[in-house]
Design an enzyme around this catalytic site. Sequence first.
Site, PDB file in Angstrom:
ATOM      1  N   GLU A 164      62.486 -24.210   2.882  1.00 20.82           N
ATOM      2  CA  GLU A 164      62.168 -23.998   1.479  1.00 20.82           C
ATOM      3  C   GLU A 164      61.980 -22.488   1.311  1.00 20.82           C
ATOM      4  O   GLU A 164      60.902 -21.953   1.537  1.00 20.82           O
ATOM      5  CB  GLU A 164      60.886 -24.726   1.069  1.00 20.82           C
ATOM      6  CG  GLU A 164      60.615 -24.605  -0.424  1.00 20.82           C
ATOM      7  CD  GLU A 164      59.146 -24.611  -0.804  1.00 20.82           C
ATOM      8  OE1 GLU A 164      58.857 -24.792  -1.989  1.00 20.82           O
ATOM      9  OE2 GLU A 164      58.290 -24.411   0.079  1.00 20.82           O
ATOM     10  N   ASP A 198      57.864 -25.399   5.000  1.00 20.99           N
ATOM     11  CA  ASP A 198      57.298 -25.078   3.700  1.00 20.99           C
ATOM     12  C   ASP A 198      57.122 -23.569   3.526  1.00 20.99           C
ATOM     13  O   ASP A 198      56.779 -22.859   4.466  1.00 20.99           O
ATOM     14  CB  ASP A 198      55.935 -25.775   3.570  1.00 20.99           C
ATOM     15  CG  ASP A 198      55.244 -25.493   2.263  1.00 20.99           C
ATOM     16  OD1 ASP A 198      55.812 -25.853   1.211  1.00 20.99           O
ATOM     17  OD2 ASP A 198      54.144 -24.912   2.283  1.00 20.99           O
TER      18      ASP A 198
END
Length: 634
Positions: free
Chosen positions: A367, A314
């Site tokens: 990401e 993330d």
Amino acid sequence: MNDTPFHLTDFDLHLFSEGSHYRTYEKLGAHLVELAGRRGTNFAVWAPNARQVSVIGDFNGWSDTSNRMTARGTSGIWECFVPDLGCGANYKYKIFSQYNDYVVEKADPYAFMAELRPRTASRVWELGGYQWADGEWMSRRGQANGLGAPMSIYEVHLGSWRRVPAQGERWLTYRELAPQLASYVHHMGFTHVEFLPVSEHPFDGSWGYQPAGYYAPTSRFGTPQDFMFLVDTLHQHGIGVILDWVPGHFPRDLHGLGYFDGTHLYEHADPRKGLHQDWGTFIFNYGRREAANFLISNALFWFDKYHIDGLRVDAVASMIYLDYSRNQGEWVPNQFGGRENLEALDFLRRFNEQVYAEYPDAVTVAEESTAWPMVSRPTYVGGLGFGLKWDMGWMHDTLRYMSKDPVHRKFQHNDLTFRMLYAFTENFALPLSHDEVVHGKAALLSKMPGDFWQKFANLRALFGYMFAQAGKKLLFMGGEFGQWDEWNYDKSLDWHLLEWPEHRGLQRWIRDLNTLYRGEPAWHQLDCDPAGFEWVDCNDADNSTISLLRKGKDPNDVLLFVTNFTPVPRQDYRVGVPRGGYWRELLNSDAPLYGGSGMGNSGGVTAEPVAWHSRAQSLKLILPPLASLVFKPE
């Protein structure tokens, strides 16, 4: 004093201090062991700036004098053995700092299980004993995770995929979820699921993205063995499991990692480096060997103990830029005066190197929302070493285009085609993720313009175009059947919508796209190779239509994709093709089966020797309104 032998060896302490003990979860934390002929639990915690540490728990009345720990040399690790203590005991570490008379009760950073929130104690737990039955999957998962494999990922938040209305909308447990989710994902044709973070977290509204217990699957849905059962069940259905992983920041809750021993142990002391302004969280100090070791060990832990198949990391951009979401004067440049976080970059490279060294059949996904180069290229050529990178640019451009009224789309045609200028600079996955259906952004179906019918047709066209593009696919739960409302983490998806034929048709469209994507080599073999993609016509802005070819390793293996992004049917629309003969219409999103109007090409079209698009043969097609079509030569 503890007069029993120690569980941690001097070599363990050396490797830990060096930052290269990538199995620290086997030694730190709470472990059921036998020492000096007695069974019990050994506790070990890193608190180098403590003057005293005690294990407190329900087994000793939460007393800080009953089970004092012993400092292990200069390593900063404290250790003690509590005989006759078994599974299930609640505990914390009471830490007396050397500084400012600071005293605090902390959860165990390495705990395998935690109490159900709002309680915050760790629990002694043993991870053994589960009998895995996923041997077939594990032996071949490298094929499923390879760049040449079809990868269609269903992104899931465990607490809101489905609930039990008859029991106050309670969560499904891991074991209740397992057969339902596995059966549904298998039926829908997805190849993988990606779980929003499952690590223990104090606040439901963080969706797991503010983890406090990195080594503990959340107790909201059951025990660690119950989570193993969920992963095992998915594997037995041929479905890979990817976890969202959050090494970028952690919450400031008192029981967590922050200010652990009266000093900023895991995080930077300087708030310009150690405090995430957007989320109010602490940022890891990646340059501290023990902190980086904690995270890399954690990554390997999920592969080792829970058989997961991949990690999606993330918010990578927030890790690699020192000035991320900061104004001038709010950040500290690196040693060369730049904005790059050199320690974080080194950490990410080491993380990927270790994962792929020990689990070469796994996959890591970034990401990363900027144009940082070579995110998904090997570290030995200067890359960060990830297997895949989310294509956030494609997502933003495409959703912006699709939100426009079709009459204006011809002026935004570049939003569709710009991606191909960079599409093969990385190994991309195309995400339509949870982030796009929250915080006032509207659900995918609600983003679409037009009347009721056109909204569904637009969304079917979007999904068709998404699957046509080179790259792996990711779709957040609810999008596949046309959720109207934004995602709400605190309630179930609106499964009742499937009583309506339009929603069932959209769901069937996703199922058939997945089935063909998996079954046709030309559709996935060269997802990350420019040899697998060729525009037929990317310039027909006036008609808001695109056409392209996807190709497999076999030069005879080819598919034609055509999408009409307007509600105007196109009669006699000519498209150049690389060969003559009959081209069968494999898929048409305007078919009545999917909720469409029923326009199409009667199952297929025979090529004509009419030169078009610089090709000797061409097809004369009927393009239905707001529709995606797929053709294959016979």
